[in-house]
Design a protein around this motif. Structure first.
Motif, PDB file in Angstrom:
ATOM      1  N   THR A  80      52.106  37.574  34.513  1.00 47.49           N
ATOM      2  CA  THR A  80      50.921  36.536  35.040  1.00 47.49           C
ATOM      3  C   THR A  80      49.049  37.321  35.535  1.00 47.49           C
ATOM      4  O   THR A  80      48.301  37.189  34.552  1.00 47.49           O
ATOM      5  CB  THR A  80      51.732  36.839  36.490  1.00 47.49           C
ATOM      6  N   LEU A  81      49.994  38.928  35.460  1.00 50.30           N
ATOM      7  CA  LEU A  81      48.403  39.465  36.141  1.00 50.30           C
ATOM      8  C   LEU A  81      47.815  39.357  34.563  1.00 50.30           C
ATOM      9  O   LEU A  81      46.721  39.662  34.197  1.00 50.30           O
ATOM     10  CB  LEU A  81      48.741  41.009  36.218  1.00 50.30           C
ATOM     11  N   VAL A  82      48.325  40.030  33.109  1.00 50.62           N
ATOM     12  CA  VAL A  82      47.181  40.272  32.211  1.00 50.62           C
ATOM     13  C   VAL A  82      46.905  39.069  31.861  1.00 50.62           C
ATOM     14  O   VAL A  82      45.669  38.578  31.716  1.00 50.62           O
ATOM     15  CB  VAL A  82      48.671  41.046  31.393  1.00 50.62           C
ATOM     16  N   VAL A  83      47.694  37.962  31.392  1.00 48.82           N
ATOM     17  CA  VAL A  83      46.320  36.366  31.341  1.00 48.82           C
ATOM     18  C   VAL A  83      45.475  36.182  32.501  1.00 48.82           C
ATOM     19  O   VAL A  83      44.523  35.661  32.091  1.00 48.82           O
ATOM     20  CB  VAL A  83      47.702  35.431  31.486  1.00 48.82           C
ATOM     21  N   PHE A  84      45.969  36.550  33.672  1.00 45.68           N
ATOM     22  CA  PHE A  84      44.940  36.654  34.969  1.00 45.68           C
ATOM     23  C   PHE A  84      43.652  37.198  34.765  1.00 45.68           C
ATOM     24  O   PHE A  84      42.474  36.598  34.626  1.00 45.68           O
ATOM     25  CB  PHE A  84      46.298  37.286  36.745  1.00 45.68           C
ATOM     26  N   ALA A  85      43.766  38.231  34.033  1.00 52.48           N
ATOM     27  CA  ALA A  85      42.929  38.883  33.936  1.00 52.48           C
ATOM     28  C   ALA A  85      41.948  38.857  32.518  1.00 52.48           C
ATOM     29  O   ALA A  85      40.444  38.582  33.141  1.00 52.48           O
ATOM     30  CB  ALA A  85      42.814  40.440  33.569  1.00 52.48           C
ATOM     31  N   VAL A  86      42.865  38.116  31.544  1.00 57.72           N
ATOM     32  CA  VAL A  86      41.597  37.518  30.598  1.00 57.72           C
ATOM     33  C   VAL A  86      41.458  36.413  31.029  1.00 57.72           C
ATOM     34  O   VAL A  86      39.782  35.671  30.870  1.00 57.72           O
ATOM     35  CB  VAL A  86      42.191  37.130  28.933  1.00 57.72           C
ATOM     36  N   PHE A  87      41.603  35.648  31.633  1.00 55.86           N
ATOM     37  CA  PHE A  87      40.747  34.432  32.381  1.00 55.86           C
ATOM     38  C   PHE A  87      39.964  34.273  33.432  1.00 55.86           C
ATOM     39  O   PHE A  87      38.890  33.952  32.924  1.00 55.86           O
ATOM     40  CB  PHE A  87      42.340  33.735  32.834  1.00 55.86           C
ATOM     41  N   SER A  88      40.206  35.140  34.011  1.00 54.13           N
ATOM     42  CA  SER A  88      39.087  35.278  34.833  1.00 54.13           C
ATOM     43  C   SER A  88      37.643  36.013  34.413  1.00 54.13           C
ATOM     44  O   SER A  88      36.626  35.447  34.599  1.00 54.13           O
ATOM     45  CB  SER A  88      39.690  36.804  36.364  1.00 54.13           C
ATOM     46  N   ALA A  89      37.932  36.960  33.163  1.00 53.31           N
ATOM     47  CA  ALA A  89      36.746  37.290  32.802  1.00 53.31           C
ATOM     48  C   ALA A  89      36.574  36.640  31.844  1.00 53.31           C
ATOM     49  O   ALA A  89      35.172  36.247  32.312  1.00 53.31           O
ATOM     50  CB  ALA A  89      37.335  38.760  32.129  1.00 53.31           C
ATOM     51  N   THR A  90      36.743  35.726  31.599  1.00 50.13           N
ATOM     52  CA  THR A  90      36.709  35.318  30.180  1.00 50.13           C
ATOM     53  C   THR A  90      36.383  33.630  30.719  1.00 50.13           C
ATOM     54  O   THR A  90      34.982  33.143  30.356  1.00 50.13           O
ATOM     55  CB  THR A  90      37.149  34.330  29.284  1.00 50.13           C
ATOM     56  N   TYR A  91      37.084  32.632  31.576  1.00 46.43           N
ATOM     57  CA  TYR A  91      37.223  31.634  31.745  1.00 46.43           C
ATOM     58  C   TYR A  91      36.100  31.306  33.201  1.00 46.43           C
ATOM     59  O   TYR A  91      34.938  30.806  33.032  1.00 46.43           O
ATOM     60  CB  TYR A  91      38.294  30.790  32.121  1.00 46.43           C
ATOM     61  N   LEU A  92      36.423  32.206  33.920  1.00 50.21           N
ATOM     62  CA  LEU A  92      35.750  32.530  35.715  1.00 50.21           C
ATOM     63  C   LEU A  92      34.469  32.667  35.568  1.00 50.21           C
ATOM     64  O   LEU A  92      33.449  32.994  36.070  1.00 50.21           O
ATOM     65  CB  LEU A  92      36.297  32.340  36.618  1.00 50.21           C
ATOM     66  N   GLY A  93      34.232  33.560  34.315  1.00 47.22           N
ATOM     67  CA  GLY A  93      33.328  34.430  34.902  1.00 47.22           C
ATOM     68  C   GLY A  93      33.528  36.385  35.696  1.00 47.22           C
ATOM     69  O   GLY A  93      32.129  36.775  35.826  1.00 47.22           O
ATOM     70  N   GLN A  94      34.623  36.471  36.168  1.00 49.29           N
ATOM     71  CA  GLN A  94      34.758  37.257  37.176  1.00 49.29           C
ATOM     72  C   GLN A  94      35.306  38.591  36.358  1.00 49.29           C
ATOM     73  O   GLN A  94      36.622  38.655  37.021  1.00 49.29           O
ATOM     74  CB  GLN A  94      34.894  36.837  38.118  1.00 49.29           C
ATOM     75  N   PRO A  95      34.529  39.757  36.351  1.00 52.12           N
ATOM     76  CA  PRO A  95      36.045  40.088  35.151  1.00 52.12           C
ATOM     77  C   PRO A  95      36.424  41.275  36.236  1.00 52.12           C
ATOM     78  O   PRO A  95      35.468  41.687  37.631  1.00 52.12           O
ATOM     79  CB  PRO A  95      35.107  41.117  34.592  1.00 52.12           C
ATOM     80  N   LEU A  96      37.204  41.852  36.214  1.00 54.21           N
ATOM     81  CA  LEU A  96      38.070  42.587  37.168  1.00 54.21           C
ATOM     82  C   LEU A  96      36.935  44.370  37.358  1.00 54.21           C
ATOM     83  O   LEU A  96      37.018  45.097  36.517  1.00 54.21           O
ATOM     84  CB  LEU A  96      39.672  42.923  36.876  1.00 54.21           C
ATOM     85  N   LYS A  97      37.314  44.670  38.724  1.00 56.43           N
ATOM     86  CA  LYS A  97      36.499  46.281  38.672  1.00 56.43           C
ATOM     87  C   LYS A  97      37.768  47.045  38.565  1.00 56.43           C
ATOM     88  O   LYS A  97      39.017  46.872  38.495  1.00 56.43           O
ATOM     89  CB  LYS A  97      36.206  45.587  39.608  1.00 56.43           C
ATOM     90  N   TRP A  98      37.519  48.528  38.956  1.00 58.70           N
ATOM     91  CA  TRP A  98      38.802  49.826  39.607  1.00 58.70           C
ATOM     92  C   TRP A  98      39.631  49.033  39.859  1.00 58.70           C
ATOM     93  O   TRP A  98      40.263  49.624  39.757  1.00 58.70           O
ATOM     94  CB  TRP A  98      37.529  50.641  39.500  1.00 58.70           C
ATOM     95  N   ASN A  99      39.307  48.489  41.333  1.00 59.40           N
ATOM     96  CA  ASN A  99      40.099  48.035  42.147  1.00 59.40           C
ATOM     97  C   ASN A  99      41.559  47.338  41.966  1.00 59.40           C
ATOM     98  O   ASN A  99      42.630  47.686  42.445  1.00 59.40           O
ATOM     99  CB  ASN A  99      39.651  48.552  43.233  1.00 59.40           C
ATOM    100  N   HIS A 100      40.435  46.116  41.233  1.00 58.25           N
ATOM    101  CA  HIS A 100      41.980  45.607  40.724  1.00 58.25           C
ATOM    102  C   HIS A 100      42.551  46.140  39.579  1.00 58.25           C
ATOM    103  O   HIS A 100      43.992  46.214  39.908  1.00 58.25           O
ATOM    104  CB  HIS A 100      41.270  44.204  40.384  1.00 58.25           C
ATOM    105  N   TRP A 101      41.879  46.967  38.563  1.00 62.94           N
ATOM    106  CA  TRP A 101      42.771  47.414  37.270  1.00 62.94           C
ATOM    107  C   TRP A 101      43.484  48.561  38.299  1.00 62.94           C
ATOM    108  O   TRP A 101      45.155  48.164  37.920  1.00 62.94           O
ATOM    109  CB  TRP A 101      42.216  48.045  36.902  1.00 62.94           C
TER     110      TRP A 101
END
Length: 117
Positions: A80-101
């Motif tokens: 879920t987290l891996v899929v969401f990270a890719v989706f957030s960055a590519t589709y929503l244009g909201q890449p994850l920050k250091w604290n999310h990672w």
């Protein structure tokens, strides 16, 4: 007793990854369409979630032959987290920050403990 094949371990993971793509779209895809009526996006999300269940249920059922239920759940969280990270960055244009990672890494560590004997 015959040891399970490699595919017995792999197929459930692939089904869970595919199901997670559908679920992520169902849960978060509508965020790009904030002006769409809420009932419309709910119904569309339900329709997308149907396909998620068509993959997730057999994935968990097949997976239960080689993984325990806690292992399946831990695996699901990481997927879920891996899929969401890719989706957030590519589709929503909201890449994850250091604290999310960092938070995701802690969840990954917790999930890995599920596989410890």
């Amino acid at each position: 007793m015959v040891a399970p094949s490699f595919t017995a371990y792999l197929y459930p993971v692939l089904l869970l990854v595919a199901s997670n793509v559908f679920m992520t779209v169902a849960w978060y895809g509508h965020l790009k369409f904030k002006t769409a009526p809420l009932m419309t996006v709910i119904l569309i999300s339900w329709g997308i979630a149907f396909f998620e269940y068509c993959l997730q249920v057999p994935g968990n059922r097949m997976g239960s032959a080689v993984y325990s239920a806690p292992q399946l759940k831990g695996m699901q969280e990481v997927i879920t987290l891996v899929v969401f990270a890719v989706f957030s960055a590519t589709y929503l244009g909201q890449p994850l920050k250091w604290n999310h990672w960092a938070a995701f890494a802690l969840i990954l560590l917790a999930a890995l403990l599920m596989f410890k004997e």
